[in-house]
Write a protein that holds these residues in place. Structure first.
Motif, PDB file in Angstrom:
ATOM      1  N   GLN A 181       0.831  -1.194   0.000  1.00  0.00           N
ATOM      2  CA  GLN A 181       0.000   0.000   0.000  1.00  0.00           C
ATOM      3  C   GLN A 181       0.874   1.255   0.000  1.00  0.00           C
ATOM      4  N   GLY A 182       1.116   1.797  -1.179  1.00  0.00           N
ATOM      5  CA  GLY A 182       1.943   2.990  -1.290  1.00  0.00           C
ATOM      6  C   GLY A 182       3.380   2.765  -0.882  1.00  0.00           C
ATOM      7  N   ARG A 183       3.828   1.482  -0.923  1.00  0.00           N
ATOM      8  CA  ARG A 183       5.184   1.149  -0.469  1.00  0.00           C
ATOM      9  C   ARG A 183       5.406   1.672   0.948  1.00  0.00           C
ATOM     10  N   THR A 226       3.742   3.764  11.213  1.00  0.00           N
ATOM     11  CA  THR A 226       3.794   3.523   9.777  1.00  0.00           C
ATOM     12  C   THR A 226       4.182   4.815   9.078  1.00  0.00           C
ATOM     13  N   PHE A 227       5.033   4.717   8.060  1.00  0.00           N
ATOM     14  CA  PHE A 227       5.394   5.896   7.283  1.00  0.00           C
ATOM     15  C   PHE A 227       5.639   5.473   5.838  1.00  0.00           C
ATOM     16  N   ALA A 228       5.769   6.426   4.953  1.00  0.00           N
ATOM     17  CA  ALA A 228       5.981   6.156   3.535  1.00  0.00           C
ATOM     18  C   ALA A 228       7.270   6.816   3.075  1.00  0.00           C
ATOM     19  N   LEU A 229       7.848   6.278   2.012  1.00  0.00           N
ATOM     20  CA  LEU A 229       9.056   6.853   1.444  1.00  0.00           C
ATOM     21  C   LEU A 229       8.705   8.010   0.518  1.00  0.00           C
ATOM     22  N   ILE A 264      16.845   3.835   5.267  1.00  0.00           N
ATOM     23  CA  ILE A 264      16.367   2.832   4.331  1.00  0.00           C
ATOM     24  C   ILE A 264      17.006   3.042   2.966  1.00  0.00           C
ATOM     25  N   LEU A 265      17.552   1.966   2.403  1.00  0.00           N
ATOM     26  CA  LEU A 265      17.969   1.984   1.007  1.00  0.00           C
ATOM     27  C   LEU A 265      16.785   1.515   0.168  1.00  0.00           C
ATOM     28  N   ALA A 266      16.414   2.305  -0.839  1.00  0.00           N
ATOM     29  CA  ALA A 266      15.282   1.951  -1.693  1.00  0.00           C
ATOM     30  C   ALA A 266      15.660   2.152  -3.157  1.00  0.00           C
ATOM     31  N   SER A 267      15.021   1.363  -4.007  1.00  0.00           N
ATOM     32  CA  SER A 267      15.184   1.519  -5.451  1.00  0.00           C
ATOM     33  C   SER A 267      13.883   2.028  -6.029  1.00  0.00           C
ATOM     34  N   HIS A 302      16.982   6.832   2.230  1.00  0.00           N
ATOM     35  CA  HIS A 302      15.933   7.640   2.842  1.00  0.00           C
ATOM     36  C   HIS A 302      16.128   7.651   4.354  1.00  0.00           C
ATOM     37  N   GLY A 303      15.706   8.730   4.976  1.00  0.00           N
ATOM     38  CA  GLY A 303      15.821   8.856   6.417  1.00  0.00           C
ATOM     39  C   GLY A 303      14.746   8.095   7.154  1.00  0.00           C
ATOM     40  N   ALA A 304      14.789   8.155   8.486  1.00  0.00           N
ATOM     41  CA  ALA A 304      13.875   7.386   9.336  1.00  0.00           C
ATOM     42  C   ALA A 304      12.436   7.839   9.229  1.00  0.00           C
ATOM     43  N   GLU A 305      12.178   8.987   8.607  1.00  0.00           N
ATOM     44  CA  GLU A 305      10.812   9.449   8.368  1.00  0.00           C
ATOM     45  C   GLU A 305      10.434   9.323   6.896  1.00  0.00           C
ATOM     46  N   GLY A 306      11.312   8.712   6.091  1.00  0.00           N
ATOM     47  CA  GLY A 306      11.028   8.501   4.677  1.00  0.00           C
ATOM     48  C   GLY A 306      11.590   9.543   3.752  1.00  0.00           C
ATOM     49  N   GLU A 307      12.208  10.584   4.293  1.00  0.00           N
ATOM     50  CA  GLU A 307      12.721  11.668   3.461  1.00  0.00           C
ATOM     51  C   GLU A 307      13.944  11.230   2.645  1.00  0.00           C
ATOM     52  N   GLN A 308      14.070  11.765   1.445  1.00  0.00           N
ATOM     53  CA  GLN A 308      15.223  11.458   0.601  1.00  0.00           C
ATOM     54  C   GLN A 308      16.472  12.137   1.163  1.00  0.00           C
TER      55      GLN A 308
END
Length: 430
Positions: free
Chosen positions: A160-162, A176-179, A196-199, A225-231
């Motif tokens: 759901q929205g990654r 819960t948070f989103a990237l 978080i490392l994300a592709s 990405h940071g702990a709140e999902g920020e790039q």
């Protein structure tokens, strides 16, 4: 605030059994592995050529002789085996997507068929279930993966929205948070510092490939990405897997291909690795995106041929009952006839780092070379090759390597899945 979280180095194996679910054994003795293995490892490590280039440590390694082994030994049976053909629901696994051990030795299994995290003690006895199907706090509609998170917690990601959800080490819902960023993104690995490392698929690539039949090679952007999902940082773009696409009106058919390539991403000590297997090269970055290390090993690039396709088909056909083989052979030939395939084979299968910061790279075998035990090239924490190690033939996915165990997924002839911990004995000094 900075956090550090590490995989447990050891599992407390004990000679106990739990029905058909747990099998325990004494680790095989390896008191005298012989001077030959030690000499071979030291000789190979000395042959590595190490140089620095603009702040990047580059390590060039020879290929270990195929008939040599490092001297590490994996037990002949799993010490812990979780799974069953029938019985209590927690042991009936359906599409395992990962497993890991917590600091107290508990084993957590991601079962995406049920959208659950199932928790077992160090001997494989069921303890509890976290998550489950739904859209409420701590529930998932499509669980994709999970990893460790600071404070002995876990972080999961789902469709759901990654989105990502954090649980504490008792399964209590945290948040819960989103990237931040593009829609087409996927978490890959959690960093020990709580990032978080994300592709994510590159929009220009999606538009370029839109409604074009044929072979497609995906190109992904990897970001921290940071702990709140920020790039926070870009590691770069990398070629990922290939697919074949066919468009018909508003419908699209996407087919996975033989000999397709992939990307291994994981933590190696404090460095983040992103390693496409187009070449035998492992690249490791700081969390800020700075390239710090490149590890290479001698490798011969092998072009794909028609005989490789034939060998693959025969490998598949021989697994079928005799009465079905002719039809199965015909179906496979029709499927791959006329479809463009990758021009070269992967340089390796996958890679992972262990709890002692050794690098393990699984060797690629050509079709027709049999179902021998997986073979891995082992590198020391500096990236110098030490030698070759075999892992159990039935373990097709390895999720974790501690200093005395290997945790992975196995499947039997009936398709039953198991999560197993195998004893690992290392030579002293390695």
């Amino acid at each position: 605030m900075s956090f550090v979280v590490r995989a447990p180095r050891r599992l407390p194996f004990a000679p106990a059994t739990v029905g058909a679910i747990v099998a325990a054994m004494t680790m095989p003795a390896c008191d005298n592995p012989g001077d030959g293995a030690a000499a071979d490892a030291e000789s190979l490590a000395r042959q590595a050529v190490i140089r620095d280039s603009a702040g990047v440590r580059i390590v060039e390694n020879p290929r270990p002789p195929a008939d040599t082994r490092l001297g590490w030994e994996v037990g002949t049976e799993p010490a812990v085996s979780i799974g069953a053909l029938e019985g209590e629901e927690p042991y009936l696994l359906d599409r395992v997507r990962g497993a890991l051990t917590l600091a107290d030795g508990r084993i957590v299994v991601a079962d995406i068929g049920s959208n659950e995290l199932r928790v077992f003690d160090a001997w494989g006895r069921y303890q509890s279930t976290w998550g489950g199907t739904g859209d409420g706090p701590g529930e998932f509609e499509n669980l994709l993966g999970f990893d460790r998170w600071p404070g002995d917690s876990l972080i999961t990601w789902f469709a759901q929205g990654r989105r990502l959800t954090v649980f504490d080490n008792r399964g209590h819902f945290g948040r819960t948070f989103a990237l931040e960023g593009a829609i087409h993104r996927s978490p890959e690995v959690a960093l020990p510092t709580g990032r978080i490392l994300a592709s994510e698929a590159i929009p220009e690539t999606i538009l370029r490939d839109l409604r074009q039949d044929g072979l497609h090679r995906r190109e992904d952007l990897y970001q921290v990405h940071g702990a709140e999902g920020e790039q926070q940082a870009r590691l770069g773009t990398f070629y990922a897997t290939e697919t074949h696409r066919e468009y018909s009106g508003s419908r699209i058919r996407v087919m996975s291909l033989l000999f397709d390539h992939d990307i291994a991403s994981f933590m190696w000590g404090d460095l983040v690795v992103v390693a496409p297997n187009y070449s035998y090269e492992i690249r490791a970055f700081d969390a800020d995106g700075t390239l710090r290390r490149i590890v290479r090993r001698d490798h011969e690039v092998i072009a794909r041929t028609a005989s490789h396709v034939d060998a693959y088909i025969e490998d598949r056909v021989t697994r079928e009952p005799e009465r079905l083989r002719a039809d199965r052979r015909r179906t496979l030939r029709e499927r791959y006839e006329g479809i463009p395939l990758p021009e070269t084979h992967p340089a390796f299968v996958t890679a992972i780092a262990d709890a002692l910061d050794h690098l393990w790279v699984q060797e690629y075998r050509l079709p027709g070379e049999g179902d021998a035990a997986p073979l891995w090239t082992i590198f020391d924490p500096q990236g110098r090759v030490l030698g070759l190690v075999e892992t159990p033939a039935g373990v097709t996915d390895i999720y974790e390597i501690g200093d005395n165990h290997i945790l992975g997924r196995a499947t039997d002839d009936l398709g039953v899945e198991y999560v197993q911990a195998w004893p690992l004995s290392r030579r002293e000094g390695y």
